[in-house]
Design a protein around this motif. Structure first.
Motif, short mmCIF file in Angstrom:
data_model
loop_
_atom_site.label_atom_id
_atom_site.label_comp_id
_atom_site.label_asym_id
_atom_site.label_seq_id
_atom_site.Cartn_x
_atom_site.Cartn_y
_atom_site.Cartn_z
N THR A 88 0.85 -1.20 0.00
CA THR A 88 0.00 0.00 0.00
C THR A 88 0.88 1.24 0.00
N SER A 89 0.30 2.31 -0.51
CA SER A 89 1.01 3.58 -0.58
C SER A 89 -0.06 4.66 -0.54
N GLU A 90 0.34 5.92 -0.61
CA GLU A 90 -0.67 6.97 -0.73
C GLU A 90 -0.08 8.19 -1.41
N ILE A 91 -0.97 8.93 -2.04
CA ILE A 91 -0.58 10.18 -2.68
C ILE A 91 -1.08 11.32 -1.79
N SER A 92 -0.21 12.25 -1.49
CA SER A 92 -0.63 13.40 -0.69
C SER A 92 -1.09 14.52 -1.61
N MET A 93 -2.35 14.90 -1.41
CA MET A 93 -2.91 16.02 -2.17
C MET A 93 -3.20 17.13 -1.16
N GLU A 94 -3.55 18.28 -1.66
CA GLU A 94 -3.89 19.38 -0.76
C GLU A 94 -5.15 19.00 0.03
N GLY A 95 -4.99 18.89 1.36
CA GLY A 95 -6.15 18.63 2.21
C GLY A 95 -6.64 17.20 2.22
N ARG A 96 -5.94 16.29 1.50
CA ARG A 96 -6.39 14.90 1.53
C ARG A 96 -5.29 13.96 1.06
N LYS A 97 -5.51 12.68 1.30
CA LYS A 97 -4.59 11.66 0.80
C LYS A 97 -5.40 10.66 -0.04
#
Length: 356
Positions: A88-97
């Protein structure tokens, strides 16, 4: 029925196909293995619907069902891959993942398939689709990236679609992180995931990357009532298993109204091509596509209509109809041999497209 192994049943599906036409659309029919030519539900589907399926789930959905449905994680499938690695991984966006599930990332550079799950825009379905993603990664010899997009009704249209699109952008901009070749990108979606996949492809026309291929597994391509006017229960052979088939079709038909109200804050949006891809006027800029349909799926008729429109637009389409199957049969990987067969057909077409 039980005397054949899954391997034998899947092999039979690969060897035996019949062909039919619906106006100009050529349909590749996958008959019930070892019961070719028989009518009604596949015995495995019939057994599931009569003994295992939750009878409360087999009715049109309502708002009160939301949390119950989300809590019910029935995987009902098996890992058919030979130890495909998942992480698993995640992308960090403005105000959310945006959480991602990555399958088959190795040191070797491979093509990439973005996988968008179904679940009516409101269910967290990646657990259910884990084994399908692993098998797809293996059969397509690709990295598969499953996206945990935001869900309705808390996040209505266009939030989830934006997450899927932003994931495509992130993969394109960070190929070394995934060990992939960005020029070999495709998108696969099941049910409403097919709807999102078509939306991502449309949005990508303005982007620097190209979606080379689309794999559709019983997709929802029309959330408006346009295709429902051409829908008729007479399009289904109900000479056998009448009650079970009727129940499946009516439940799905009525649930679509519920999905409309969950997903859209403005019901007029049903006519937008990003919501109902069937209504996209210009389909000439689409990549080759595999359309998987199920004989007893309410969405089969709109799937056939969509394939016919693509052919009209000069797009290469490979259209399959799985006899005796109901909606989202691909989730029963390891139980329904047709699920493995559908993944194999999608993988094969993707690899053929890349070689052209």
């Amino acid at each position: 029925m039980m005397s054949h192994t899954q391997e034998e049943l899947t092999a039979r599906l690969q060897e035996n196909t019949t062909h039919s036409k619906k106006e100009k659309l050529a349909i590749i029919n996958k008959e019930i293995p070892f019961q070719e030519g028989s009518r009604g539900l596949d015995p495995r589907v019939k057994e599931f619907l009569t003994t295992e399926a939750d009878p409360h789930g087999r009715r049109p959905l309502e708002v009160d069902d939301l949390e119950i449905t989300r809590k019910r994680v029935e995987v009902n499938n098996k890992d058919l891959s030979n130890g495909i690695h998942s992480e698993t991984s995640e992308i960090s966006m403005e105000g959310r993942k945006i959480p991602l599930n990555i399958y088959n990332r190795t040191s070797e550079k491979k093509p990439v398939l973005i996988y968008l799950h179904g679940g009516g825009f409101f269910e967290r379905d990646m657990d259910v689709m884990e084994n399908i993603c692993k098998f797809l990664a293996q059969e397509a010899n690709s990295v598969v990236v499953g996206v945990e997009y935001r869900l309705a009704p808390e996040h209505p249209y266009q939030d989830g679609l934006n997450d899927c699109f932003e994931t495509a952008r992130y993969i394109y901009e960070n190929p070394e992180e995934f060990q992939i070749d960005v020029d070999q990108m495709g998108i696969v979606g099941d049910s409403v995931g097919g709807n999102l996949a078509l939306g991502v492809q449309q949005l990508s026309l303005e982007a620097p990357w190209e979606c080379r291929y689309l794999g559709m597994l019983c997709p929802l391509v029309d959330l408006s009532d346009v295709s429902r006017t051409s829908w008729n229960i007479k399009h289904y052979d109900m000479s056998k298993d009448y009650e079970l088939i009727r129940q499946e079709l009516v439940t799905m038909k009525d649930s679509l109204s519920f999905i409309q109200t969950l997903y859209l804050t403005n019901l007029e949006d049903v006519f937008l091509p990003l919501v109902s891809p069937l209504l996209r006027h210009d389909k000439t800029k689409m990549p080759p596509l595999t359309m998987i349909t199920a004989e007893f799926d309410f969405l089969r008729i709109q799937g056939e209509e969509f394939s016919a429109q693509l052919l009209e637009a000069g797009i290469p389409v490979r259209h399959f109809k799985y006899k005796g199957m109901d909606h989202a049969f691909v989730r029963k990987l390891g139980y329904y041999p047709q699920a493995a067969d559908a993944v194999k057909e999608v993988s094969r077409h993707f690899l053929e497209v890349l070689q052209k």
